[in-house]
Design an enzyme around this catalytic site. Structure first.
Site, PDB file in Angstrom:
ATOM      1  N   TYR A  35       0.818  -1.197   0.000  1.00 27.14           N
ATOM      2  CA  TYR A  35       0.000   0.000   0.000  1.00 27.14           C
ATOM      3  C   TYR A  35       0.858   1.255   0.000  1.00 27.14           C
ATOM      4  CZ  TYR A  35       0.964   0.981   4.960  1.00 27.14           C
ATOM      5  OH  TYR A  35       1.570   1.290   6.149  1.00 27.14           O
ATOM      6  N   LYS A 145       6.422  -1.818   1.779  1.00 22.11           N
ATOM      7  CA  LYS A 145       5.255  -1.223   2.454  1.00 22.11           C
ATOM      8  C   LYS A 145       4.104  -2.221   2.381  1.00 22.11           C
ATOM      9  CE  LYS A 145       3.251   3.353   3.242  1.00 22.11           C
ATOM     10  NZ  LYS A 145       3.493   3.362   4.668  1.00 22.11           N
ATOM     11  N   GLU A 177      13.177   2.467  13.324  1.00 20.11           N
ATOM     12  CA  GLU A 177      12.197   3.513  12.995  1.00 20.11           C
ATOM     13  C   GLU A 177      11.079   3.474  14.024  1.00 20.11           C
ATOM     14  OE1 GLU A 177      10.318   2.696   9.198  1.00 20.11           O
ATOM     15  OE2 GLU A 177      10.183   0.575   9.629  1.00 20.11           O
ATOM     16  N   LEU A 201      11.341   1.492   6.555  1.00 21.90           N
ATOM     17  CA  LEU A 201      10.633   1.914   5.357  1.00 21.90           C
ATOM     18  C   LEU A 201      11.305   3.203   4.859  1.00 21.90           C
ATOM     19  CD1 LEU A 201       7.957   1.256   3.705  1.00 21.90           C
ATOM     20  CD2 LEU A 201       7.140   3.355   4.757  1.00 21.90           C
TER      21      LEU A 201
HETATM   22  N1  PDD Z   1       3.120   4.999   7.389  1.00 21.92           N
HETATM   23  N2  PDD Z   1       7.908   3.742   8.611  1.00 21.92           N
HETATM   24  C1  PDD Z   1       6.761   3.063   8.721  1.00 21.92           C
HETATM   25  C2  PDD Z   1       6.781   1.696   9.321  1.00 21.92           C
HETATM   26  C3  PDD Z   1       5.541   3.653   8.269  1.00 21.92           C
HETATM   27  O1  PDD Z   1       4.394   2.951   8.355  1.00 21.92           O
HETATM   28  C4  PDD Z   1       5.576   4.962   7.720  1.00 21.92           C
HETATM   29  C5  PDD Z   1       4.332   5.652   7.235  1.00 21.92           C
HETATM   30  C6  PDD Z   1       6.813   5.641   7.640  1.00 21.92           C
HETATM   31  C7  PDD Z   1       6.922   7.014   7.035  1.00 21.92           C
HETATM   32  O2  PDD Z   1       6.801   6.986   5.624  1.00 21.92           O
HETATM   33  P1  PDD Z   1       6.188   8.239   4.829  1.00 21.92           P
HETATM   34  O3  PDD Z   1       6.989   9.432   5.235  1.00 21.92           O
HETATM   35  O4  PDD Z   1       6.379   7.904   3.401  1.00 21.92           O
HETATM   36  O5  PDD Z   1       4.739   8.372   5.252  1.00 21.92           O
HETATM   37  C8  PDD Z   1       7.948   4.990   8.081  1.00 21.92           C
HETATM   38  C9  PDD Z   1       1.894   5.558   6.865  1.00 21.92           C
HETATM   39  C10 PDD Z   1       1.649   6.979   7.210  1.00 21.92           C
HETATM   40  C11 PDD Z   1       0.729   4.642   7.210  1.00 21.92           C
HETATM   41  O6  PDD Z   1       0.976   3.464   7.372  1.00 21.92           O
HETATM   42  O7  PDD Z   1      -0.399   5.121   7.267  1.00 21.92           O
END
Ligand code: PDD
Length: 283
Positions: A35, A145, A177, A201
């Site tokens: 996703y 993701k 993270e 991620l």
């Molecule tokens: N998640 N690390 C993880 C495990 C995450 O799920 C996310 C973001 C990030 C940050 O990535 P980005 O800057 O591209 O949003 C890092 C989204 C917001 C979610 O799962 O809804």
């Protein structure tokens, strides 16, 4: 939950409340899907090309053909934004390996499920948060993701149960993270963030934060950070599409920077806001 918003499923735009998915969908049965969560500012999908590239990378990693060209993705995303009244939104897209008899092996015939929805951006962007540290219990392919987020969910819930908003994760004593965010620390006016590898991620907000720091001559290094360095940091913040740049003002019950947003975090938040404003001005 606003179920009257418009969603997209396999070629059709429908009210979210009318979208149905088979219980045999491998996304439901196995979490066999990937996703993206994309912020939309003033009706414009922010860094859409980077999100589409990360989606492509996730699909390649799970050996699933991309069901849409970038042109088709852009069309789906833009139509969805428009049908949901433009403005600021949080857009979600998901691809699963589709409906098949339950079997761990991939199905012989390919029929991915493509789903997308949109909701208003949450109000908590950039708000200071409290966090706890936890052992990173997730699998070893965190660069994908994946919709299979049980490890992340358990870790996030531990933070909520402790009266906090995020868990900051350590694998073998090294910072990875947050449960749903990337992490930055500051020591002696220098910023450090874990390097990109399969343990994190590759966040799009992380990339933007690094770009903004570099463009403004703020010292930033992507490197290994150990537990002691994290606990002794002058400032900590997390980044994500929904939280943007959110300062961590308390870690494991101990205030960080006296329980206030730190000066370097504040500078980056301001730069990020200016950056968003230029997008609004040009929309
Ligand atoms: N998640 N690390 C993880 C495990 C995450 O799920 C996310 C973001 C990030 C940050 O990535 P980005 O800057 O591209 O949003 C890092 C989204 C917001 C979610 O799962 O809804």
């Amino acid at each position: 939950m606003n179920t009257s918003s418009t969603a997209y499923i396999n070629g059709k735009f429908l009210p979210l409340s009318e979208v149905t998915i088979s219980p045999l969908d491998r996304g439901f049965i196995f979490g066999d899907g990937v996703y993206e969560a994309i912020p939309v500012y003033a009706g414009l999908a922010f860094r859409l090309d980077s999100h589409l590239q990360r989606l492509e990378n996730s699909l390649i990693a799970i050996r699933l053909d991309n069901p849409c060209s970038n042109e088709q993705w852009r069309d789906i995303v833009n139509q969805l934004i428009e049908k949901n009244q433009s403005g600021d939104q949080s857009l979600y897209i998901q691809v699963t390996r589709g409906v098949a008899e339950r079997d761990h092996a991939f199905p012989a015939t390919k029929s991915a499920t493509v789903f997308a929805m949109s909701k208003p951006l949450p109000a908590y962007q950039q708000e200071p948060i409290k966090a706890i540290t936890r052992k990173d219990i997730r699998w070893q392919w965190c660069h994908i993701k994946s919709t299979a987020l049980l490890g992340n969910l358990l870790l996030r819930q531990e933070a909520i149960d402790a009266g906090c908003q995020e868990s900051i994760l350590l694998r073998d004593g090294i910072l990875t993270e947050g449960a749903a965010s990337n992490v930055f620390i500051v020591k002696n006016n220098k910023i450090f963030t874990p390097e990109k590898n399969n343990n994190i991620l590759p966040g799009i907000t992380r990339d933007i934060t690094i770009e903004l720091a570099k463009e403004n001559n703020i010292d930033i290094t992507e490197t290994k950070i150990n537990e002691q360095e994290l606990l002794n940091a002058d400032e900590i913040w997390v980044t994500s599409a929904t939280k943007e740049i959110a300062p961590v003002i308390e870690l494991n019950g101990k205030p960080i920077n006296g329980g206030e947003t730190g000066p370097i975090c504040q500078t980056l938040q301001n730069l990020f806001n200016q950056f968003k404003q230029t997008l609004r001005d040009h929309s």
